[in-house]
Design a protein around this motif. Structure first.
Motif, PDB file in Angstrom:
ATOM      1  N   LYS A 321      -7.200 -12.530  -3.016  1.00 30.85           N
ATOM      2  CA  LYS A 321      -8.472 -13.330  -2.570  1.00 30.85           C
ATOM      3  C   LYS A 321      -8.322 -14.159  -1.242  1.00 30.85           C
ATOM      4  N   GLU A 322      -6.926 -14.596  -0.823  1.00 23.20           N
ATOM      5  CA  GLU A 322      -6.971 -15.178   0.389  1.00 23.20           C
ATOM      6  C   GLU A 322      -7.054 -14.326   1.405  1.00 23.20           C
ATOM      7  N   VAL A 323      -6.282 -13.186   1.230  1.00 26.10           N
ATOM      8  CA  VAL A 323      -6.421 -12.010   2.335  1.00 26.10           C
ATOM      9  C   VAL A 323      -7.884 -11.718   2.629  1.00 26.10           C
ATOM     10  N   LEU A 324      -8.818 -11.720   1.601  1.00 20.33           N
ATOM     11  CA  LEU A 324     -10.056 -11.193   1.668  1.00 20.33           C
ATOM     12  C   LEU A 324     -10.874 -12.385   2.251  1.00 20.33           C
ATOM     13  N   ALA A 325     -10.501 -13.428   1.920  1.00 19.23           N
ATOM     14  CA  ALA A 325     -11.220 -14.683   2.763  1.00 19.23           C
ATOM     15  C   ALA A 325     -11.248 -14.875   4.308  1.00 19.23           C
ATOM     16  N   LEU A 326     -10.269 -14.039   4.964  1.00 18.34           N
ATOM     17  CA  LEU A 326     -10.020 -13.826   6.339  1.00 18.34           C
ATOM     18  C   LEU A 326     -11.537 -13.027   6.959  1.00 18.34           C
ATOM     19  N   ARG A 327     -11.609 -13.714   8.340  1.00 17.50           N
ATOM     20  CA  ARG A 327     -12.701 -13.437   8.843  1.00 17.50           C
ATOM     21  C   ARG A 327     -12.306 -12.658  10.242  1.00 17.50           C
ATOM     22  N   PRO A 328     -12.915 -11.571  10.497  1.00 20.26           N
ATOM     23  CA  PRO A 328     -13.540 -10.573   9.851  1.00 20.26           C
ATOM     24  C   PRO A 328     -12.625  -9.979   8.736  1.00 20.26           C
ATOM     25  N   LYS A 329     -13.196  -9.494   7.486  1.00 23.92           N
ATOM     26  CA  LYS A 329     -12.470  -9.303   6.382  1.00 23.92           C
ATOM     27  C   LYS A 329     -11.558  -7.970   6.742  1.00 23.92           C
ATOM     28  N   PRO A 330     -10.223  -8.067   6.432  1.00 21.01           N
ATOM     29  CA  PRO A 330      -9.474  -6.762   6.602  1.00 21.01           C
ATOM     30  C   PRO A 330     -10.133  -5.595   5.957  1.00 21.01           C
ATOM     31  N   GLU A 331      -9.806  -4.299   6.551  1.00 22.52           N
ATOM     32  CA  GLU A 331     -10.473  -3.117   6.179  1.00 22.52           C
ATOM     33  C   GLU A 331      -9.103  -2.269   5.713  1.00 22.52           C
ATOM     34  N   TYR A 332      -8.013  -2.687   6.130  1.00 18.64           N
ATOM     35  CA  TYR A 332      -6.826  -2.265   5.875  1.00 18.64           C
ATOM     36  C   TYR A 332      -5.683  -3.374   5.525  1.00 18.64           C
ATOM     37  N   VAL A 333      -5.331  -3.162   4.198  1.00 19.90           N
ATOM     38  CA  VAL A 333      -4.067  -4.156   3.943  1.00 19.90           C
ATOM     39  C   VAL A 333      -2.861  -3.392   3.470  1.00 19.90           C
ATOM     40  N   MET A 334      -1.764  -3.844   4.478  1.00 18.19           N
ATOM     41  CA  MET A 334      -0.565  -2.978   4.017  1.00 18.19           C
ATOM     42  C   MET A 334       0.577  -3.922   3.679  1.00 18.19           C
ATOM     43  N   TYR A 335       1.366  -3.422   2.595  1.00 20.09           N
ATOM     44  CA  TYR A 335       2.387  -4.144   2.104  1.00 20.09           C
ATOM     45  C   TYR A 335       3.923  -3.524   2.615  1.00 20.09           C
TER      46      TYR A 335
END
Length: 336
Positions: A321-335
């Motif tokens: 939820k913290e990552v998705l609160a970034l703006r612009p919202k990330p379209e790729y999240v990598m671990y």
């Protein structure tokens, strides 16, 4: 240096951690052959699920006369455009080198199943599309026989992960750390794999070394023009084979690793994804994010990298939820 990359991503030198990872990668590649031969299906063409380089259909397998038109290739979970339909969520790594990412820690098949659950946490208003980001070209601290300071992952290992991706209806991204080779040359070396509809490219410019530079000693860099050259090459493959969108990710740890960013221009069928790559607390990572996405060229999509171990060493791992609160919202999240 303190042994970690700065959360702000502003440094021009390379912390000792990068040298450690380069050495780990070099050592890990020595175990790849054993990793591959432990799986009897590595030597197969994989049937219809991704035969890979050098495995073309037999000439005796002709289409049925009743077929009048071949179906256009699709993305793993349908359709031909990545955005805004999907949010990509993936693990990076290399088998035999767990320090390089989650994908190389333990049984890859188990990691792929785990990745599916992680991807669903980020779906929100989009469909989740899992990603396996396999290190296909790994920078080395020594020159090697051709002086390129890089080693290429064997085809049988790529084939194994391509099959795993297909089993999960996931994308396979081939990550390239060029060393003293060029990014475009390393991409071209993977062309047989890139003809598949479910295979894309991720570049690590910090490992793109200039003359006299050694991986692990300093940050490398790439130019906007070089990124355009790679993008244009992929667009040619997309056009030649009537493929769906083929992503091109570039991980950016600092402003300095991408020069002339304003010159970047998206190519048809090749979504360009800028992935903010920095280690630290949630606050530091947000600062890195703001710095790297500020003034980003039009048409470039956003990505965000998380580190299971390093982020938690001094703070904690950011929640979805913290990552998705970034703006612009990330379209790729990598671990990693």
């Amino acid at each position: 240096m303190d042994g970690k990359r700065a959360g702000t991503g502003t440094g021009s030198g390379t912390p000792s951690r990068r040298g450690i990872l380069a050495i780990t990668a070099f050592a890990g590649l020595g175990a790849l052959a054993g990793c591959g031969t432990a799986h009897p299906d590595d030597g197969k063409g994989g049937g219809g699920s991704g035969s890979g380089a050098g495995h073309k259909p037999s000439s005796s397998q002709s289409p049925s006369p009743s077929r009048t038109r071949k179906k256009r290739p699709q993305l793993p979970r349908g359709g031909r455009e990545l955005f805004p339909e999907y949010r990509l969520v993936g693990y990076c790594g290399l088998p035999g080198a767990p320090a390089l990412g989650r994908l190389g820690d333990g049984d890859p098949a188990e990691r792929v199943k785990e990745m599916e659950k992680t991807a669903r946490k980020y779906a929100e208003d989009r469909k989740p599309l899992p990603v396996l980001e396999l290190l296909a070209t790994v920078a080395n601290p020594s020159p090697g026989p051709d002086g390129t300071y890089r080693t290429r992952t064997p085809d049988k290992t790529i084939r194994r992960f391509h099959e795993l991706a297909r089993e999960q209806e996931a994308l396979l991204l081939l990550n390239i750390q060029p060393g003293r080779s060029s990014a475009l040359d390393e991409v071209k070396a993977l062309d047989d794999w890139l003809e598949h509809a479910d295979v894309g490219v991720a570049l690590d410019p910090e490992w793109d070394m200039g003359p006299g530079q050694t991986p692990g000693d300093t940050y490398g860099r790439i130019s906007g023009g070089e990124l355009n050259d790679v993008s244009d090459h992929l667009a040619g493959i997309v056009d030649d084979h009537d493929l769906p969108d083929k992503p091109l990710v570039f991980h950016q740890v600092a402003d300095s690793v991408v020069e002339d960013e304003k010159k970047m221009r998206p190519a048809k069928g090749v979504p360009l994804i800028k992935s903010a790559d920095g280690i630290g607390s949630p606050g530091l990572k947000r600062g890195t994010w703001r710095q790297l996405v500020d003034g980003m060229p039009d048409g470039v999509h956003t990505g965000f990298k998380l580190f299971y171990e390093e982020d938690a060493e001094t703070s904690r791992l950011m929640k979805p939820k913290e990552v998705l609160a970034l703006r612009p919202k990330p379209e790729y999240v990598m671990y990693e």
